[in-house]
Design an enzyme around this catalytic site. Structure first.
Site, PDB file in Angstrom:
ATOM      1  N   GLU A 134     -16.627   4.282   1.526  1.00  0.00           N
ATOM      2  CA  GLU A 134     -15.195   4.489   1.312  1.00  0.00           C
ATOM      3  C   GLU A 134     -15.009   5.364   0.083  1.00  0.00           C
ATOM      4  O   GLU A 134     -15.726   5.213  -0.917  1.00  0.00           O
ATOM      5  CB  GLU A 134     -14.469   3.155   1.101  1.00  0.00           C
ATOM      6  CG  GLU A 134     -14.458   2.255   2.315  1.00  0.00           C
ATOM      7  CD  GLU A 134     -13.686   0.971   2.076  1.00  0.00           C
ATOM      8  OE1 GLU A 134     -12.673   1.000   1.340  1.00  0.00           O
ATOM      9  OE2 GLU A 134     -14.097  -0.071   2.629  1.00  0.00           O
ATOM     10  N   HIS A 157      -7.631   4.733   1.315  1.00  0.00           N
ATOM     11  CA  HIS A 157      -6.869   4.549   0.084  1.00  0.00           C
ATOM     12  C   HIS A 157      -6.852   5.779  -0.815  1.00  0.00           C
ATOM     13  O   HIS A 157      -6.264   5.739  -1.900  1.00  0.00           O
ATOM     14  CB  HIS A 157      -7.418   3.346  -0.688  1.00  0.00           C
ATOM     15  CG  HIS A 157      -7.197   2.043   0.014  1.00  0.00           C
ATOM     16  ND1 HIS A 157      -6.016   1.342  -0.075  1.00  0.00           N
ATOM     17  CD2 HIS A 157      -7.999   1.341   0.849  1.00  0.00           C
ATOM     18  CE1 HIS A 157      -6.103   0.250   0.659  1.00  0.00           C
ATOM     19  NE2 HIS A 157      -7.291   0.222   1.229  1.00  0.00           N
ATOM     20  N   SER A 208     -11.229  -0.813  -1.254  1.00  0.00           N
ATOM     21  CA  SER A 208      -9.935  -1.473  -1.110  1.00  0.00           C
ATOM     22  C   SER A 208      -9.791  -2.745  -1.927  1.00  0.00           C
ATOM     23  O   SER A 208      -8.659  -3.170  -2.197  1.00  0.00           O
ATOM     24  CB  SER A 208      -9.673  -1.798   0.367  1.00  0.00           C
ATOM     25  OG  SER A 208     -10.680  -2.640   0.881  1.00  0.00           O
ATOM     26  N   ASN A 243       0.806  -1.221   0.000  1.00  0.00           N
ATOM     27  CA  ASN A 243       0.000   0.000   0.000  1.00  0.00           C
ATOM     28  C   ASN A 243       0.841   1.275   0.000  1.00  0.00           C
ATOM     29  O   ASN A 243       0.298   2.369   0.155  1.00  0.00           O
ATOM     30  CB  ASN A 243      -0.914   0.012   1.229  1.00  0.00           C
ATOM     31  CG  ASN A 243      -1.987  -1.054   1.166  1.00  0.00           C
ATOM     32  OD1 ASN A 243      -2.538  -1.323   0.113  1.00  0.00           O
ATOM     33  ND2 ASN A 243      -2.279  -1.670   2.301  1.00  0.00           N
TER      34      ASN A 243
END
Length: 378
Positions: A166, A198, A170, A40
């Site tokens: 979100e 993210h 993800s 990540n």
């Protein structure tokens, strides 16, 4: 060897069931020298010289924070970082948590109360769902990015209504329709909560996140800002109003009853945030490579990457070959020098097993071409 107790037998049976379905998890070490298509660390900040220098300078600090923030674990550095976070993300206040998981648990277990309602996207992260389970509020999921289904769920809602999404999902790498959601919530008096795990550091002129990039700060009740992705570190913050920060400080058990982030981590985060505005070229490279990877892999027979994915790219194979087959493909890519990971149930629904490719600013088109050639041979 002593015989297993009934409880140990039950645990072993559940593990054996996962083994049979090919979904048993195991820890693996990353082999040195592999091309990174899995971590990540989108912008390479975990190895950035300015961050490393800050960490070296902070080694004179105590190794640990020695206690919770409300006891001995608070510091001028932590409060300074929170002030900077609030200014950077254009909110009144921010409160540090030890991880994105803890931040989601801390928010959802404390803020929605009995009689309230949480409506959450079905693709929300496990930490959001676990936080919701810890709340006394009523909760229903709605179909992924489906505002019509959200409207139907709203008809049963009571009390204060929270809508949890979100910014960038993800597993599928697609985005929430934040402008439409913001309008939907504003017109109905709902409270929008956006997990920016993210998208933090990636979107916006300086990496302020997708909410700020779209100018939706006023329409968002709270943002969960995670530091274990583009910031290359660990920890998180809940960003919102000053009243929200003070409320969490008083009522959020994951904040109150945990040891604070160590000084070394706080120093590294402060350095990473000061570097973020200077990473415009890195963000542009990230977006360019993201588009290039989608074009390149979709040109390979037998591979499918959804066009709506951003930075995180699921790679699907014909006829849903199952977890073992996808893991074999990932292992073959690793043997060829590419750090690629399989994602299987229960992290994703059965039948949607995939590779999960992550693009970084330090990847190259040549590396994408090499990976495409390897996957095309599987």
């Amino acid at each position: 060897m002593p015989s297993l107790s009934p409880l140990h037998q039950r645990l072993a049976q559940q593990l054996a069931q996962r083994e049979t379905t090919g979904t048993r998890r195991r820890l693996t070490q990353v082999a040195a020298g592999l091309v990174d298509f899995s971590s990540n660390d989108y912008l390479g900040l975990s190895c950035h010289p300015a961050v490393r220098t800050a960490l070296q300078q902070a080694t004179a600090e105590p190794a640990g924070s020695t206690g919770s923030r409300l006891l001995t674990g608070n510091s001028a550095a932590a409060e300074s970082l929170e002030t900077h976070l609030a200014q950077f993300h254009r909110v009144e206040a921010a409160l540090l948590f030890n991880s994105g998981y803890a931040a989601n648990m801390g928010f959802f277990s404390a803020v929605p109360r009995r009689g309230d309602t949480i409506l959450y996207d079905e693709a929300s992260h496990a930490s959001v769902k676990d936080g919701i389970r810890s709340s006394f509020a009523t909760a229903w999921s709605f179909r992924h990015n489906d505002l019509a289904d959200l409207e139907r769920r709203l008809a049963r809602a009571t009390g204060a209504v929270f809508v949890a999404v979100e910014a960038l999902y993800s597993m599928d790498g697609d985005m929430a329709p934040l402008p439409e959601l913001a309008t939907f919530c504003r017109e109905r008096g709902l409270y929008l909560v956006v997990d920016e795990a993210h998208s933090n550091g990636i979107y916006g002129l300086c990496g302020e996140g997708l909410v700020a990039a779209l100018g939706l700060e006023v329409d968002t009740f709270a943002r969960i800002l995670t530091f274990g992705k583009a910031l290359g570190s660990q920890g998180a913050a809940v960003a919102g109003s000053a009243v929200l920060r003070d409320y969490l400080l008083n009522f959020s058990r994951p904040f109150i009853y945990t040891t604070a982030l160590p000084p070394l981590t706080v120093a590294g985060l402060a350095a990473a945030y000061h570097v973020l505005p200077d990473l415009t070229l890195e963000r542009e490279q990230l977006f360019e490579l993201s588009a290039y990877l989608k074009r390149t892999l979709n040109a390979v027979s037998g591979l499918r990457v959804p066009l709506e994915s951003h930075i995180i790219h699921p790679v699907f194979f014909p006829n849903n070959p199952g977890p073992e087959a996808v893991r074999r493909i990932a292992a073959a890519a690793q043997q060829a020098g590419f750090d690629v990971r399989a994602i299987v149930s229960p992290t994703v629904p059965v039948g949607t097993e995939r590779l999960r490719l992550i693009v970084h600013s330090y990847n190259t088109k040549e590396e994408v071409n090499g990976l495409a050639a390897v996957l095309g041979r599987q």
